[in-house]
Design a protein around this motif. Structure first.
Motif, mmCIF file in Angstrom:
data_model
loop_
_atom_site.group_PDB
_atom_site.id
_atom_site.type_symbol
_atom_site.label_atom_id
_atom_site.label_comp_id
_atom_site.label_asym_id
_atom_site.label_seq_id
_atom_site.Cartn_x
_atom_site.Cartn_y
_atom_site.Cartn_z
ATOM 1 N N PHE A 163 -32.525 -6.021 -37.806
ATOM 2 C CA PHE A 163 -33.292 -5.834 -36.575
ATOM 3 C C PHE A 163 -34.787 -5.683 -36.829
ATOM 4 C CE2 PHE A 163 -28.945 -4.709 -35.569
ATOM 5 C CZ PHE A 163 -28.759 -5.383 -34.374
ATOM 6 N N TYR A 164 -35.214 -5.903 -38.072
ATOM 7 C CA TYR A 164 -36.644 -5.964 -38.328
ATOM 8 C C TYR A 164 -37.257 -7.219 -37.705
ATOM 9 C CZ TYR A 164 -37.462 -1.906 -41.241
ATOM 10 O OH TYR A 164 -37.638 -0.620 -41.675
ATOM 11 N N GLY A 165 -36.434 -8.104 -37.195
ATOM 12 C CA GLY A 165 -36.953 -9.232 -36.437
ATOM 13 C C GLY A 165 -37.365 -8.855 -35.028
ATOM 14 N N ARG A 206 -33.267 -10.177 -49.390
ATOM 15 C CA ARG A 206 -32.606 -8.924 -49.766
ATOM 16 C C ARG A 206 -31.093 -9.052 -49.659
ATOM 17 N NH1 ARG A 206 -35.783 -4.223 -50.072
ATOM 18 N NH2 ARG A 206 -33.918 -2.989 -49.637
ATOM 19 N N MET A 207 -30.623 -9.809 -48.685
ATOM 20 C CA MET A 207 -29.181 -10.028 -48.572
ATOM 21 C C MET A 207 -28.657 -10.796 -49.779
ATOM 22 S SD MET A 207 -28.990 -11.041 -44.522
ATOM 23 C CE MET A 207 -27.233 -11.392 -44.539
ATOM 24 N N ILE A 208 -29.460 -11.726 -50.287
ATOM 25 C CA ILE A 208 -29.037 -12.530 -51.433
ATOM 26 C C ILE A 208 -28.945 -11.694 -52.697
ATOM 27 C CG2 ILE A 208 -29.738 -14.429 -52.960
ATOM 28 C CD1 ILE A 208 -30.971 -15.761 -50.457
ATOM 29 N N ILE A 209 -29.943 -10.834 -52.923
ATOM 30 C CA ILE A 209 -30.022 -10.137 -54.208
ATOM 31 C C ILE A 209 -29.440 -8.733 -54.188
ATOM 32 C CG2 ILE A 209 -32.080 -11.457 -54.820
ATOM 33 C CD1 ILE A 209 -33.702 -8.878 -54.305
ATOM 34 N N ARG A 210 -29.249 -8.136 -52.996
ATOM 35 C CA ARG A 210 -28.839 -6.734 -52.942
ATOM 36 C C ARG A 210 -27.415 -6.516 -52.457
ATOM 37 N NH1 ARG A 210 -33.207 -3.054 -52.777
ATOM 38 N NH2 ARG A 210 -34.803 -3.862 -54.204
ATOM 39 N N HIS A 211 -26.888 -7.401 -51.638
ATOM 40 C CA HIS A 211 -25.614 -7.121 -50.981
ATOM 41 C C HIS A 211 -24.594 -8.221 -51.276
ATOM 42 C CE1 HIS A 211 -27.768 -3.998 -48.897
ATOM 43 N NE2 HIS A 211 -28.567 -4.868 -48.319
ATOM 44 N N LEU A 234 -45.584 -11.038 -39.086
ATOM 45 C CA LEU A 234 -44.435 -10.154 -39.313
ATOM 46 C C LEU A 234 -43.124 -10.930 -39.212
ATOM 47 C CD1 LEU A 234 -45.540 -6.988 -37.295
ATOM 48 C CD2 LEU A 234 -45.480 -7.258 -39.781
ATOM 49 N N GLY A 235 -43.072 -11.896 -38.301
ATOM 50 C CA GLY A 235 -41.853 -12.679 -38.135
ATOM 51 C C GLY A 235 -41.558 -13.566 -39.329
ATOM 52 N N LEU A 236 -42.587 -14.191 -39.882
ATOM 53 C CA LEU A 236 -42.385 -15.011 -41.075
ATOM 54 C C LEU A 236 -41.967 -14.146 -42.258
ATOM 55 C CD1 LEU A 236 -45.402 -17.477 -40.773
ATOM 56 C CD2 LEU A 236 -42.967 -18.019 -40.488
ATOM 57 N N LEU A 237 -42.542 -12.946 -42.341
ATOM 58 C CA LEU A 237 -42.144 -12.025 -43.405
ATOM 59 C C LEU A 237 -40.677 -11.629 -43.260
ATOM 60 C CD1 LEU A 237 -42.854 -10.219 -45.817
ATOM 61 C CD2 LEU A 237 -43.609 -8.463 -44.190
ATOM 62 N N ALA A 238 -40.250 -11.318 -42.038
ATOM 63 C CA ALA A 238 -38.848 -10.945 -41.804
ATOM 64 C C ALA A 238 -37.916 -12.110 -42.098
ATOM 65 C CB ALA A 238 -38.665 -10.476 -40.358
ATOM 66 N N ALA A 239 -38.317 -13.329 -41.714
ATOM 67 C CA ALA A 239 -37.472 -14.505 -41.931
ATOM 68 C C ALA A 239 -37.243 -14.770 -43.410
ATOM 69 C CB ALA A 239 -38.106 -15.729 -41.275
ATOM 70 N N PHE A 240 -38.183 -14.347 -44.241
ATOM 71 C CA PHE A 240 -38.012 -14.513 -45.688
ATOM 72 C C PHE A 240 -37.394 -13.274 -46.334
ATOM 73 C CE2 PHE A 240 -39.823 -13.324 -49.818
ATOM 74 C CZ PHE A 240 -39.256 -14.297 -50.621
ATOM 75 N N ALA A 241 -37.930 -12.093 -46.036
ATOM 76 C CA ALA A 241 -37.580 -10.893 -46.786
ATOM 77 C C ALA A 241 -36.141 -10.437 -46.528
ATOM 78 C CB ALA A 241 -38.550 -9.758 -46.446
ATOM 79 N N TRP A 267 -27.397 -11.198 -37.649
ATOM 80 C CA TRP A 267 -27.971 -12.000 -38.730
ATOM 81 C C TRP A 267 -29.028 -12.973 -38.221
ATOM 82 C CZ3 TRP A 267 -23.832 -13.864 -42.812
ATOM 83 C CH2 TRP A 267 -23.300 -12.733 -43.463
ATOM 84 N N LEU A 268 -28.999 -13.273 -36.930
ATOM 85 C CA LEU A 268 -29.976 -14.197 -36.371
ATOM 86 C C LEU A 268 -31.329 -13.528 -36.110
ATOM 87 C CD1 LEU A 268 -27.622 -15.988 -33.840
ATOM 88 C CD2 LEU A 268 -28.803 -17.108 -35.740
ATOM 89 N N MET A 269 -31.335 -12.212 -35.984
ATOM 90 C CA MET A 269 -32.562 -11.522 -35.595
ATOM 91 C C MET A 269 -33.743 -11.804 -36.525
ATOM 92 S SD MET A 269 -32.156 -9.897 -32.739
ATOM 93 C CE MET A 269 -33.432 -8.649 -32.716
ATOM 94 N N PRO A 270 -33.575 -11.835 -37.854
ATOM 95 C CA PRO A 270 -34.745 -12.085 -38.700
ATOM 96 C C PRO A 270 -35.265 -13.522 -38.646
ATOM 97 C CG PRO A 270 -32.952 -11.038 -39.933
ATOM 98 C CD PRO A 270 -32.384 -11.515 -38.645
ATOM 99 N N VAL A 271 -34.415 -14.489 -38.264
ATOM 100 C CA VAL A 271 -34.842 -15.889 -38.317
ATOM 101 C C VAL A 271 -35.281 -16.439 -36.965
ATOM 102 C CG1 VAL A 271 -33.327 -16.317 -40.285
ATOM 103 C CG2 VAL A 271 -32.505 -16.823 -37.980
#
Length: 410
Positions: free
Chosen positions: A125-127, A178-183, A167-174, A194-198
């Motif tokens: 929801f950071y998107g 984090r999902m790829i490397i942390r979870h 901020l939106g471009l940052l969320a779309a990447f970050a 899952w759609l909120m950041p993109v």
């Protein structure tokens, strides 16, 4: 010996007296016990900032889209624009309050804020904050100019759009990174959140299209147009991948938990907003592109818009059916209910754009019907949110969720 006995007696008497007083206090009628009516579910009023997550900005998005959609609705009647302007002002005020409250949250409860960023659910929801900024910015240009003037409205919109886009471009990447490397996500983890950041880059494309005619002519305007088209692609392709995962999850696993059902409506967000963005970019193309390409954008807006709109209506029917089915056994209220508002609002603006481009009365009627659905949903969710906020219930810690296993360090 006697003084010692006397001392012990006095201490015993004091203890008995305290026990009696405590008993009487405990048995006092509840009407005599002082209590707070405001934020009564919290231990202390200051705890309102402790668990404030980025999902609260969805309330700004949902309120702002009610105003923005009314500004271009095919059916205009006396008082509608005035009412929409009032709603825009409420969204703007709510945005200011949320920015201040979130700043306090980060200042006082930094550990909780960092946990939100690390949480595989809340982090999605950071998107919402960037989309809230751009929604209010677009409303300022569409409606606020009647109050503060065009020059001031443009200045506000440029600032909010620029901040929201970054901020939106940052969320779309970050967040995906984090999902790829942390979870380590389970096969049934995919949900609408899952759609909120993109989605923010798609909002940037749509809201940026309104600003293209106001950009300096020549290379600056062309750059602005191309940037909006690129962000359209960023969001569209990422959203199509995620929507496929969500559809697969629904087909291969049990029905989603009741509290996550409203997130199914988020799928309508990138669909409706992409139709809106395509139409607005086509409107802005003649001022930025040579004639053949500008005409091509108009054709693309119509063909892409109708095709995508059709799938959006299918998903709207599916989401509505699942929601009604879940409501029969219990649909607990939480902030995900704001998913009933902004995504539907994007369908309103997308349908309105298609109706204006084709002249189809049927699309105009659908746009008005969807707007009525949006207003009803917004009214219900806004009242429930206000009630939960005044009680303090919505400021309590979120219910625990199953957290995916972290990936092994490499």
């Amino acid at each position: 010996m006697y003084p010692l006995v006397s001392c012990c007696y006095r201490k015993s008497l004091t203890g008995v007296r305290m026990m009696v007083m405590n008993t009487l206090t405990a048995q006092r009628p509840s009407s005599e016990v002082p209590s707070r009516r405001l934020l009564r579910d919290l231990e202390h009023p200051s705890h309102v900032f402790r668990h404030l997550g980025p999902n609260w900005f969805a309330s700004v998005m949902g309120t702002g889209i009610v105003a923005n959609a009314a500004a271009t609705l095919p059916l205009q009647f006396p008082g509608l624009r005035t009412a929409a302007t009032v709603v825009w002002a409420c969204a703007a005020l709510l945005l200011v309050v949320m920015v201040i409250a979130w700043a306090v949250h980060w200042a006082r409860h930094r550990d909780n804020a960092r946990r939100h960023g690390a949480d595989p659910v809340m982090s999605q929801f950071y998107g919402a904050p960037p989309m809230a900024l751009m929604t209010v910015g677009a409303g300022t240009l569409l409606l606020g100019k009647d109050v503060i003037g065009l020059s001031a409205a443009l200045a506000v919109d440029w600032v909010l759009w620029s901040a929201g886009t970054l901020l939106g471009l940052l969320a779309a990447f970050a967040i995906p990174y984090r999902m790829i490397i942390r979870h380590r996500m389970a096969p049934d983890s995919a949900f609408g959140g899952w759609l909120m950041p993109v989605v923010p880059p798609m909002v940037s494309a749509a809201m940026g299209a309104l600003l293209i005619p106001h950009a300096p002519a020549g290379q600056p305007r062309l750059t602005m147009f191309l940037a909006c088209c690129a962000m359209f692609g960023i969001s569209l392709i990422a959203a199509l991948i995620i929507i496929t995962l969500i559809y697969s999850r629904l087909m291969h696993h049990d029905a989603p938990a009741a509290r996550t059902v409203p997130t199914l409506w988020i799928v309508l967000g990138p669909l409706g907003q992409s139709v809106t963005a395509a139409g607005l970019l086509a409107n802005a193309a003649p001022s930025a592109l040579p004639a053949p390409y500008a005409q091509g954008m108009a054709v693309f807006a119509l063909v892409f818009g109708i095709v995508t709109w059709g799938f959006a209506m299918l998903w709207l029917a599916l989401a509505l059916a699942v929601t009604v089915r879940t409501a029969r056994t219990g649909l607990p209220f939480n902030l995900t209910w704001w998913g009933f508002t902004f995504p539907v609002g994007t369908c309103v603006t997308g349908t309105t754009g298609l109706a204006a481009r084709t002249g189809a009365d049927a699309l105009s009627a659908v746009a008005v019907a969807l707007y009525l659905l949006l207003v009803v949903a917004w009214a219900v969710v806004a009242v429930r949110t206000a009630r939960g906020a005044l009680r303090g219930q919505l400021f309590l810690p979120p219910a625990p969720v199953a957290v995916p296993e972290p990936r092994a360090a490499s």
